[in-house]
Write a protein that holds these residues in place. Structure first.
Motif, PDB file in Angstrom:
ATOM      1  N   PHE A 194       0.783  -1.236   0.000  1.00 30.88           N
ATOM      2  CA  PHE A 194       0.000   0.000   0.000  1.00 30.88           C
ATOM      3  C   PHE A 194       0.816   1.289   0.000  1.00 30.88           C
ATOM      4  N   VAL A 247      -0.862   4.446  -1.901  1.00 30.93           N
ATOM      5  CA  VAL A 247      -1.477   5.536  -1.144  1.00 30.93           C
ATOM      6  C   VAL A 247      -0.744   6.859  -1.348  1.00 30.93           C
ATOM      7  N   LEU A 270       0.705  -1.156   8.082  1.00 24.28           N
ATOM      8  CA  LEU A 270       0.442  -0.516   6.795  1.00 24.28           C
ATOM      9  C   LEU A 270      -0.833  -1.047   6.151  1.00 24.28           C
ATOM     10  N   GLY A 310      -3.759   1.158   5.001  1.00 27.01           N
ATOM     11  CA  GLY A 310      -3.874   1.283   3.560  1.00 27.01           C
ATOM     12  C   GLY A 310      -5.107   0.656   2.963  1.00 27.01           C
TER      13      GLY A 310
END
Length: 333
Positions: free
Chosen positions: A255, A259, A309, A313
């Motif tokens: 991610f 992101v 994460l 994410g």
């Protein structure tokens, strides 16, 4: 440079510096900022505080900073080149290639752990090269590269499953590498990866104007005099270099490359001059903050950074999916 983008750059730079300092000063050991400052400025490295600072916290903080910046810029390059807002390094087979070669090295050469980062980087670059060759032979368009990436990911994933089936002890190695994290990073790993990340970031910054032209579409870019095929290959190489170098010491962090480019676009709007630097800063700050949470939230136990994460994410990924769906409906009407 617009004021909004400049303010965003200054804010992200301050956030990154603060997150870096927090990573150096805070941890499960209970040693605070004063002890870490003394350890950093002291002449020797024999005390417990000095060893923690120089051999644990400093390599880990630098690894989070480097991996976040590299993966974020790699994602921005792929999203612009492929004109796909959901593109990430895994699209061109980087993650699967790195995972396969790292798994082979850990399973067949368990006594040579120092070779794992080099094997992961080599696998990432070879996978990206294979994807580009497949797309080149069939017409190197955006959709062809994506389809070739899906095919290569599937084949390499099957190879990893076969290794785990034939060598059951490889399950642990694959799990740790697939989740991702900075727990075992050393300065030696960073010496290998840092020059590659610096070169990839430099290429992205030097040719950011050409990148913006490619994001407008192949026909528009050609009409403005851009050699689309040549620069598509260049940006794919830079993305593979960045992602492969980061994956070589961090594992398959998810991610970050998805992101960060979107957050930079939100902060910068249409100011393309500062978008890539903001993307790198946001990714670095994100990885630093997630690593700090992973180390301190459940101390003395530690979560892999990849899990933190994923928790942050995944909701943003769903938001992008719904946003893309609404955009498609709007375009259809």
């Amino acid at each position: 440079m617009k004021r909004r983008s400049l303010r965003a750059f200054v804010a992200l730079l301050a956030l990154t510096i603060l997150a870096l300092l927090a990573n150096l000063c805070l941890g499960a050991s209970g040693l605070g900022p004063i002890e870490m400052l003394r350890a950093a400025l002291g002449p020797g490295r024999e005390s417990a505080a000095a060893r923690i600072f120089w051999y644990v916290r400093l390599p880990r903080a630098l690894a989070a900073l480097l991996a976040g910046a590299a993966l974020s810029v790699a994602g921005a390059l792929l999203q612009a080149v492929l004109r796909n807002p959901l593109a990430a390094p895994s699209v061109i087979g980087v993650n699967a290639g790195a995972g396969l070669c790292a798994l082979v090295c850990m399973s067949l050469l368990p006594g040579l752990a120092a070779l794992v980062p080099a094997a992961a980087f080599a696998g990432a670059c070879l996978a990206a090269f294979a994807v580009y060759l497949l797309a080149r032979f069939t017409g190197a368009s955006r959709s062809t590269i994506v389809l070739a990436g899906v095919a290569v990911n599937t084949i390499l994933g099957a190879c990893m499953d076969a290794i785990v089936t034939l060598i059951p002890d490889a399950v642990v190695n694959r799990s740790a590498f697939s989740i991702g994290g900075f727990a075992n990073v050393s300065m030696g790993n960073l010496r290998f990866a840092a020059p590659l990340c610096a070169l990839g970031l430099l290429l992205a910054l030097l040719f950011r104007r050409e990148l913006e032209l490619m994001a407008l579409g192949d026909d528009v870019a050609r009409s403005l005099g851009l050699r689309v095929e040549r620069f598509r290959a260049l940006f794919l190489i830079a993305a593979a270099m960045l992602a492969g170098a980061a994956v070589s010491f961090s594992g398959l962090l998810s991610f970050v490359g998805l992101v960060s480019p979107h957050m930079a676009r939100i902060l910068c709007r249409n100011d393309s001059h500062i978008r890539l630097p903001n993307t790198a800063l946001f990714g670095a700050a994100l990885c630093l903050i997630c690593d700090l949470i992973a180390r301190t939230a459940f101390a003395p136990y530690e979560l892999p950074v990849g899990i933190v994460l994923s928790f942050l994410g995944a909701p943003f990924f769903l938001y992008l999916l719904f946003r893309q769906k609404k955009r498609n409906r709007h375009d259809a009407t």
